[in-house]
Design an enzyme around this catalytic site. Structure first.
Site, short mmCIF file in Angstrom:
data_model
loop_
_atom_site.label_atom_id
_atom_site.label_comp_id
_atom_site.label_asym_id
_atom_site.label_seq_id
_atom_site.Cartn_x
_atom_site.Cartn_y
_atom_site.Cartn_z
N SER A 105 0.84 -1.20 0.00
CA SER A 105 0.00 0.00 0.00
C SER A 105 0.87 1.25 0.00
O SER A 105 1.64 1.47 -0.93
CB SER A 105 -0.97 -0.03 1.19
N LYS A 157 -21.49 18.20 8.22
CA LYS A 157 -20.34 18.55 9.05
C LYS A 157 -19.97 17.45 10.04
O LYS A 157 -18.80 17.27 10.38
CB LYS A 157 -20.63 19.85 9.81
#
Length: 282
Positions: A105, A157
């Site tokens: 990765s 949010k």
């Protein structure tokens, strides 16, 4: 008397010459060296690695750099910063990657731009993908009778709040973000390795490969250990014979723990909201 003065004069001249030689040796940076920079464990921050890379990049006695990667990856941004720094260094010096047990990765991301990638046959690499983990403790909070009150100015949010489940719309938004970051990973490998985008994309479903498999697929150039990578770096840099190897000794210290930096990395990731990772997870 004259003989005594002459003796002390000679001693003074010798000491002065040795002192000047020591000073100028540092300034002139004589020698033909290969520097080894180690990236081990989860990549949480790029600062120390980049500083070390820059130091060796500016050291005229260092002709090539071997990046020893033994990492399952980590944060997206730190991985990208190291990647970009290696591209800059390649304009001046050769960079060879030596893969250890794991270079997957983000560990593969930072390896991709090297001039040559050397892996052990049994190295675990690949895992080209992105993961986002958001804990959900709403069930636990409900059991212990704790309710969270949220005041916000934007509809999404609190999208990554650990105190609520994601809505289908929020999952779609986050998936779009992940897809974009995944595409950045594919593009980075494609450009760095000189491989077609579609070829890399087929290999970018998060699967891992052994070093031998990766070589067959074009993700790795050579099979070998760290010593092989150092010798290869020396040859690429035009060093005759066995190069002198330099590296920084890194000792484990409890100072970080006393400062609370390690706990902050561990605990902070749980409550920091959105955290994108190029990380091989068990």
């Amino acid at each position: 008397m004259k003989k005594v003065l002459l003796f002390f004069l000679i001693v003074f001249v010798v000491i002065a010459a040795l002192s000047l030689l020591t000073i100028f040796k540092g300034k002139l940076q004589l020698g033909e060296k290969v520097a080894v920079v180690r990236v081990s464990g989860i990549i949480l921050d790029s600062t120390s690695v980049i500083e070390e890379l820059k130091e060796y990049s500016n050291d005229r006695s260092v002709k090539a750099i071997v990046l020893r990667v033994d990492s399952p990856g980590g944060g997206v941004a730190p991985s990208q910063e190291i990647y970009e720094e290696i591209l800059k260094i390649k304009e001046k010096k050769k960079v060879v990657v030596s893969m250890g047990s794991v270079a997957a990765s983000g560990g593969y991301y930072i390896s991709a731009p090297a001039d040559v990638i050397v892996a052990n046959a049994g190295t675990l690499t690949g895992s080209i993908g992105v993961i986002m983990e958001i804990p959900n403790v709403s069930g636990l909070m409900e059991k212990i009778g704790v309710e969270t009150q949220v005041v916000k100015s934007g509809r999404h949010k609190d999208m990554a709040s650990v105190f609520k489940s994601l809505t289908p719309e929020e999952k779609e938004i986050l998936q779009t973000v992940l897809d974009d970051v995944h595409d950045q990973f594919i593009e980075a490998v494609s450009e760095a390795r000189g491989m077609k985008y579609e070829v890399v994309k087929k290999l970018s479903d998060g699967r891992i490969f052994t070093g031998r498999m990766a070589k067959e697929l074009g993700l790795v150039d050579e099979l070998g250990n760290l010593e092989d990578a150092i010798i290869l770096a020396g040859k690429l840099a035009g060093i005759k014979g066995e190069p002198e190897v330099v590296y920084k000794e890194k000792e484990f210290s409890f100072i970080d723990m006393l400062r609370g930096e390690i706990p902050n990395h561990l605990v902070g990731n749980v409550f920091s909201g959105i955290s994108l990772k190029y990380l091989l997870t068990p």
